[in-house]
Enzyme design. Structure first.
Site, PDB file in Angstrom:
ATOM      1  N   ASP A  10      84.335 -28.996 -18.035  1.00  0.00           N
ATOM      2  CA  ASP A  10      82.918 -28.238 -18.756  1.00  0.00           C
ATOM      3  C   ASP A  10      83.747 -29.786 -20.002  1.00  0.00           C
ATOM      4  O   ASP A  10      85.140 -30.289 -19.938  1.00  0.00           O
ATOM      5  CB  ASP A  10      83.759 -27.292 -19.232  1.00  0.00           C
ATOM      6  CG  ASP A  10      83.057 -26.873 -21.020  1.00  0.00           C
ATOM      7  OD1 ASP A  10      81.656 -26.765 -20.982  1.00  0.00           O
ATOM      8  OD2 ASP A  10      83.419 -27.032 -21.309  1.00  0.00           O
ATOM      9  N   ASP A  12      82.735 -29.238 -24.128  1.00  0.00           N
ATOM     10  CA  ASP A  12      83.016 -28.679 -25.436  1.00  0.00           C
ATOM     11  C   ASP A  12      84.180 -27.656 -25.235  1.00  0.00           C
ATOM     12  O   ASP A  12      84.354 -26.507 -24.180  1.00  0.00           O
ATOM     13  CB  ASP A  12      81.706 -29.076 -25.651  1.00  0.00           C
ATOM     14  CG  ASP A  12      81.365 -29.553 -26.126  1.00  0.00           C
ATOM     15  OD1 ASP A  12      81.366 -30.737 -27.293  1.00  0.00           O
ATOM     16  OD2 ASP A  12      80.053 -30.128 -25.272  1.00  0.00           O
ATOM     17  N   ARG A 102      79.352   7.081 -20.183  1.00  0.00           N
ATOM     18  CA  ARG A 102      80.256   5.545 -21.417  1.00  0.00           C
ATOM     19  C   ARG A 102      79.581   4.703 -20.911  1.00  0.00           C
ATOM     20  O   ARG A 102      79.079   4.437 -20.531  1.00  0.00           O
ATOM     21  CB  ARG A 102      81.815   5.257 -19.853  1.00  0.00           C
ATOM     22  CG  ARG A 102      82.607   7.040 -19.574  1.00  0.00           C
ATOM     23  CD  ARG A 102      83.132   6.980 -20.555  1.00  0.00           C
ATOM     24  NE  ARG A 102      84.119   5.130 -21.548  1.00  0.00           N
ATOM     25  CZ  ARG A 102      84.738   4.229 -20.580  1.00  0.00           C
ATOM     26  NH1 ARG A 102      85.089   4.637 -19.134  1.00  0.00           N
ATOM     27  NH2 ARG A 102      84.977   3.344 -21.166  1.00  0.00           N
ATOM     28  N   ARG A 153      73.102 -14.746 -35.561  1.00  0.00           N
ATOM     29  CA  ARG A 153      72.510 -15.931 -33.874  1.00  0.00           C
ATOM     30  C   ARG A 153      71.575 -16.916 -34.383  1.00  0.00           C
ATOM     31  O   ARG A 153      71.980 -18.003 -33.878  1.00  0.00           O
ATOM     32  CB  ARG A 153      72.134 -14.678 -33.408  1.00  0.00           C
ATOM     33  CG  ARG A 153      71.684 -15.238 -31.746  1.00  0.00           C
ATOM     34  CD  ARG A 153      73.563 -15.508 -30.815  1.00  0.00           C
ATOM     35  NE  ARG A 153      74.213 -15.927 -31.104  1.00  0.00           N
ATOM     36  CZ  ARG A 153      73.801 -17.431 -30.850  1.00  0.00           C
ATOM     37  NH1 ARG A 153      73.149 -17.975 -30.474  1.00  0.00           N
ATOM     38  NH2 ARG A 153      75.373 -18.794 -31.254  1.00  0.00           N
ATOM     39  N   ASP A 157      72.078 -20.939 -34.347  1.00  0.00           N
ATOM     40  CA  ASP A 157      72.092 -21.561 -32.650  1.00  0.00           C
ATOM     41  C   ASP A 157      71.548 -23.401 -33.893  1.00  0.00           C
ATOM     42  O   ASP A 157      71.038 -24.604 -33.063  1.00  0.00           O
ATOM     43  CB  ASP A 157      70.710 -20.744 -32.701  1.00  0.00           C
ATOM     44  CG  ASP A 157      69.741 -21.219 -30.829  1.00  0.00           C
ATOM     45  OD1 ASP A 157      70.940 -21.778 -29.911  1.00  0.00           O
ATOM     46  OD2 ASP A 157      68.876 -21.317 -31.055  1.00  0.00           O
ATOM     47  N   THR A 201      78.431 -30.535 -18.628  1.00  0.00           N
ATOM     48  CA  THR A 201      78.312 -30.397 -19.482  1.00  0.00           C
ATOM     49  C   THR A 201      76.983 -30.101 -20.228  1.00  0.00           C
ATOM     50  O   THR A 201      75.626 -30.324 -19.773  1.00  0.00           O
ATOM     51  CB  THR A 201      78.946 -30.732 -20.810  1.00  0.00           C
ATOM     52  OG1 THR A 201      78.772 -30.472 -21.963  1.00  0.00           O
ATOM     53  CG2 THR A 201      78.178 -32.741 -20.689  1.00  0.00           C
ATOM     54  N   SER A 203      76.738 -30.024 -23.228  1.00  0.00           N
ATOM     55  CA  SER A 203      75.726 -31.088 -24.388  1.00  0.00           C
ATOM     56  C   SER A 203      75.117 -32.336 -24.219  1.00  0.00           C
ATOM     57  O   SER A 203      74.974 -32.280 -22.433  1.00  0.00           O
ATOM     58  CB  SER A 203      77.039 -32.111 -25.177  1.00  0.00           C
ATOM     59  OG  SER A 203      77.986 -31.254 -25.700  1.00  0.00           O
ATOM     60  N   ARG A 428      89.688 -11.237 -13.211  1.00  0.00           N
ATOM     61  CA  ARG A 428      88.835 -10.959 -12.006  1.00  0.00           C
ATOM     62  C   ARG A 428      87.784 -12.437 -11.651  1.00  0.00           C
ATOM     63  O   ARG A 428      87.660 -13.086 -10.851  1.00  0.00           O
ATOM     64  CB  ARG A 428      87.750 -10.461 -12.696  1.00  0.00           C
ATOM     65  CG  ARG A 428      88.543  -8.627 -12.692  1.00  0.00           C
ATOM     66  CD  ARG A 428      87.307  -7.524 -12.991  1.00  0.00           C
ATOM     67  NE  ARG A 428      86.231  -7.936 -12.046  1.00  0.00           N
ATOM     68  CZ  ARG A 428      84.861  -7.504 -13.281  1.00  0.00           C
ATOM     69  NH1 ARG A 428      84.539  -7.021 -14.689  1.00  0.00           N
ATOM     70  NH2 ARG A 428      83.503  -7.556 -12.457  1.00  0.00           N
TER      71      ARG A 428
HETATM   72  N1  LIG Z   1      71.728 -23.921 -29.088  1.00  0.00           N
HETATM   73  C1  LIG Z   1      72.516 -23.614 -29.072  1.00  0.00           C
HETATM   74  N2  LIG Z   1      74.228 -24.711 -28.852  1.00  0.00           N
HETATM   75  C2  LIG Z   1      74.948 -24.324 -28.670  1.00  0.00           C
HETATM   76  C3  LIG Z   1      75.839 -22.563 -29.285  1.00  0.00           C
HETATM   77  N3  LIG Z   1      76.979 -22.653 -28.859  1.00  0.00           N
HETATM   78  C4  LIG Z   1      77.494 -23.507 -28.437  1.00  0.00           C
HETATM   79  N4  LIG Z   1      76.234 -24.718 -28.088  1.00  0.00           N
HETATM   80  C5  LIG Z   1      76.931 -26.207 -27.822  1.00  0.00           C
HETATM   81  O1  LIG Z   1      76.681 -25.861 -26.076  1.00  0.00           O
HETATM   82  C6  LIG Z   1      77.198 -26.825 -25.868  1.00  0.00           C
HETATM   83  C7  LIG Z   1      78.687 -26.108 -25.397  1.00  0.00           C
HETATM   84  O2  LIG Z   1      78.908 -27.286 -24.384  1.00  0.00           O
HETATM   85  P1  LIG Z   1      79.758 -27.805 -22.629  1.00  0.00           P
HETATM   86  O3  LIG Z   1      80.416 -28.928 -22.947  1.00  0.00           O
HETATM   87  O4  LIG Z   1      80.810 -26.636 -23.432  1.00  0.00           O
HETATM   88  O5  LIG Z   1      79.276 -26.986 -22.048  1.00  0.00           O
HETATM   89  C8  LIG Z   1      77.697 -27.790 -26.705  1.00  0.00           C
HETATM   90  O6  LIG Z   1      77.004 -28.766 -27.899  1.00  0.00           O
HETATM   91  C9  LIG Z   1      77.386 -26.765 -28.589  1.00  0.00           C
HETATM   92  O7  LIG Z   1      77.272 -27.241 -29.206  1.00  0.00           O
HETATM   93  C10 LIG Z   1      74.564 -22.126 -29.759  1.00  0.00           C
HETATM   94  O8  LIG Z   1      75.196 -20.678 -30.267  1.00  0.00           O
HETATM   95  N5  LIG Z   1      73.412 -22.685 -29.769  1.00  0.00           N
HETATM   96 MG   LIG Z   2      82.991 -25.651 -23.246  1.00  0.00          MG
END
Ligand SMILES: Nc1nc2c(ncn2[C@@H]2O[C@H](COP(=O)(O)O)[C@@H](O)[C@H]2O)c(=O)[nH]1
Ligand SMILES: [Mg+2]
Length: 465
Positions: A10, A12, A102, A153, A157, A201, A203, A428
């Site tokens: 991965d 980020d 629970r 949230r 986002d 990823t 991203s 786990r």
């Molecule tokens: N739209 C959103 N993107 C988010 C959020 N939290 C994180 N991110 C983005 O996801 C990827 C993570 O990449 P990885 O390499 O760990 O798979 C990165 O681009 C973040 O900016 C969110 O809440 N909303």
């Molecule tokens: Mg990541």
């Protein structure tokens, strides 16, 4: 590792370790701004400030009640705050400890801080809960705690999607991402030893290219003007915009695009292509040509996004990156004496309680004369005083010990004497866990990672004798 044919990463918070003090502060500031400018929150909210050290992974947000919870592996709530106010034991028990069914804490009323990306979100939620309580009428009536969470949230986002964060990181990656010189040698070693190496990823390509340039040593990056594609040589396959965890479902119908690296153009394709955006794990499996999914190891930081589904659904081997582990191990190592003392106090208290129970039983059920009864009563008084002393000493030492890890939430992997909910998930779903991805390079690529022995209580008792 001998049985592993392909190792995936991965990006980020795995290959690229963000500095939460700058990156999460950026997310926090961007989120507050969006709450004020787009979601109707008062300007005053802009005056709030962020402590990036406060929130930790594994916490659960109770959206409806405005609470932040730490629980153990059995989902018993061990620490609870309403906003930033510690809830009393009674309040905690009456909210979470009563009733016949629970709570599983995994429905829509709860949110989980299971990635470092959520630290700012959790903190702002707690701040706005306090703000609402302290300023009745300042937030519109529709903004109950759950709505506050939804707004936070949505604002977070937006920050991830509209470039608020990514533009700033691209301008000055060294401000937001840690330098890590162990990554390139580790990837080279894996490739040289015959493993296929891949990147998956969430991203998108343009941001991935910026971040990977920095990770692979192009330390001076100014916008996108000087980006190099040299880093691509370290990977056999790259998938950006993967939309994990959905990516891990073979039936996921997300479009697959071939990425033209120089221009960033996306070209429709239904074939496996070494540099792609989107698609699903089926495409990747075709490229990897592995005989079985257990020949794939995937390294990520997100227990749900990266680890849980890839292991549970696909049977991939998994490795979780937990940077917090470094401090956790350091504190554990420097607290050996304290831990021994805690165990002694705990068993001393157990022994006193056992004696007390025997004597009370005898007092109630045995046929005793007045003198004997008096003797037992005096002994019970002594034991009660002794128990109170030991209990107080134990509680105080326990409090000091936990605060060494984190002043509010204590040890990440423990909740009292039990493993924490987070630790339970790690146990786990992660075959391996480590503080930094580069640690994979400390061992031979042929290493056999043997699992630690499981212990039942009766086994560990006999070992420690
Ligand atoms: N739209 C959103 N993107 C988010 C959020 N939290 C994180 N991110 C983005 O996801 C990827 C993570 O990449 P990885 O390499 O760990 O798979 C990165 O681009 C973040 O900016 C969110 O809440 N909303
Ligand atoms: Mg990541």
């Amino acid at each position: 590792m001998k049985n592993i044919d392909a190792v995936g990463f991965d990006m980020d918070y795995t290959l690229a370790q963000y500095k939460p003090e700058t990156f999460e502060s950026l997310a926090y500031e961007g989120t507050v701004e969006k709450l004020v400018t787009s979601l109707g929150y008062p300007r005053e909210v802009m005056k709030l400030s962020f402590d990036w050290t406060y929130m930790v992974r594994g916490l659960v947000l109770d959206k409806k009640r405005g609470n932040v919870l730490k629980m153990d592996r059995h989902k018993y709530v061990k620490v609870a705050y309403h906003g930033f106010r510690l809830m009393s034991k009674n309040e905690k028990v009456s909210t979470y400890g009563n009733g016949f069914i629970r709570d599983a804490f995994d429905g829509p009323d709860y949110a989980h801080i299971d990635t470092l990306f959520s630290l700012a979100e959790g903190y702002l939620f707690a701040q706005l809960v306090d703000y609402k309580d302290a300023n009745p009428g300042k937030l519109s009536e529709s903004k109950d705690y759950a709505r506050i969470y939804t707004d936070v949230r949505a604002a977070v986002d937006m920050c991830h999607r509209d470039g608020t964060l990514k533009r700033m990181v691209a301008k000055d990656p060294q401000k937001y991402i840690n330098e890590d010189n162990s990554i390139v040698p580790m990837l080279k070693m894996l490739k040289t030893s015959g493993h296929a190496v891949f990147l998956v990823t969430n991203s998108l390509w343009d941001y991935t290219n910026v971040v990977m340039n920095y990770v692979f040593g192009e330390r001076v990056i100014d916008g996108s003007s000087s980006l190099s594609l040299d880093w691509l040589q370290h990977f056999d396959f790259i998938i950006t915009g993967s939309a994990k965890p959905g990516f891990f479902h073979d039936e996921n119908r997300a479009n697959l695009f071939m990425v033209e690296p120089d221009s960033g153009k996306l070209i429709n394709t239904d074939n496996g292509t070494p540099l792609a955006q989107g698609g699903n794990v089926g495409h990747l499996h075709k490229l990897l040509k592995v005989g079985s999914s257990s020949q794939v190891l995937y390294v990520g930081d997100h227990i749900y996004g990266d680890i849980l589904r890839s292991k549970k659904i696909l049977g991939w081997r998994t490795m979780l990156v937990v940077p917090e582990l470094e401090k956790e191990v350091q504190v554990l190592a420097s607290s050996r004496d304290t831990r021994k003392k805690l165990n002694l106090l705990r068993s001393e208290r157990d022994q006193i309680e056992d004696q007390t129970h025997h004597l009370k039983w005898s007092l109630e059920h045995d046929d005793l004369d007045a003198g004997e009864k008096q003797k037992i009563t005096s002994k019970l008084d002594l034991l009660e005083a002794q128990r109170a002393r030991v209990r107080a000493a134990h509680q105080e030492s326990q409090r000091i010990f936990h605060q060494k890890f984190h002043p509010v939430w204590g040890q990440l992997m423990k909740a009292g004497y039990q493993n924490s909910r987070f630790a339970h998930q790690v146990e786990r779903f992660a075959c391996l866990y480590t503080s930094q991805v580069g640690n994979l390079g400390l061992y031979s690529p042929a290493k056999y990672y043997r699992p630690g022995e499981d212990f039942m209580p009766h086994e560990s008792d006999t070992l420690s004798q």
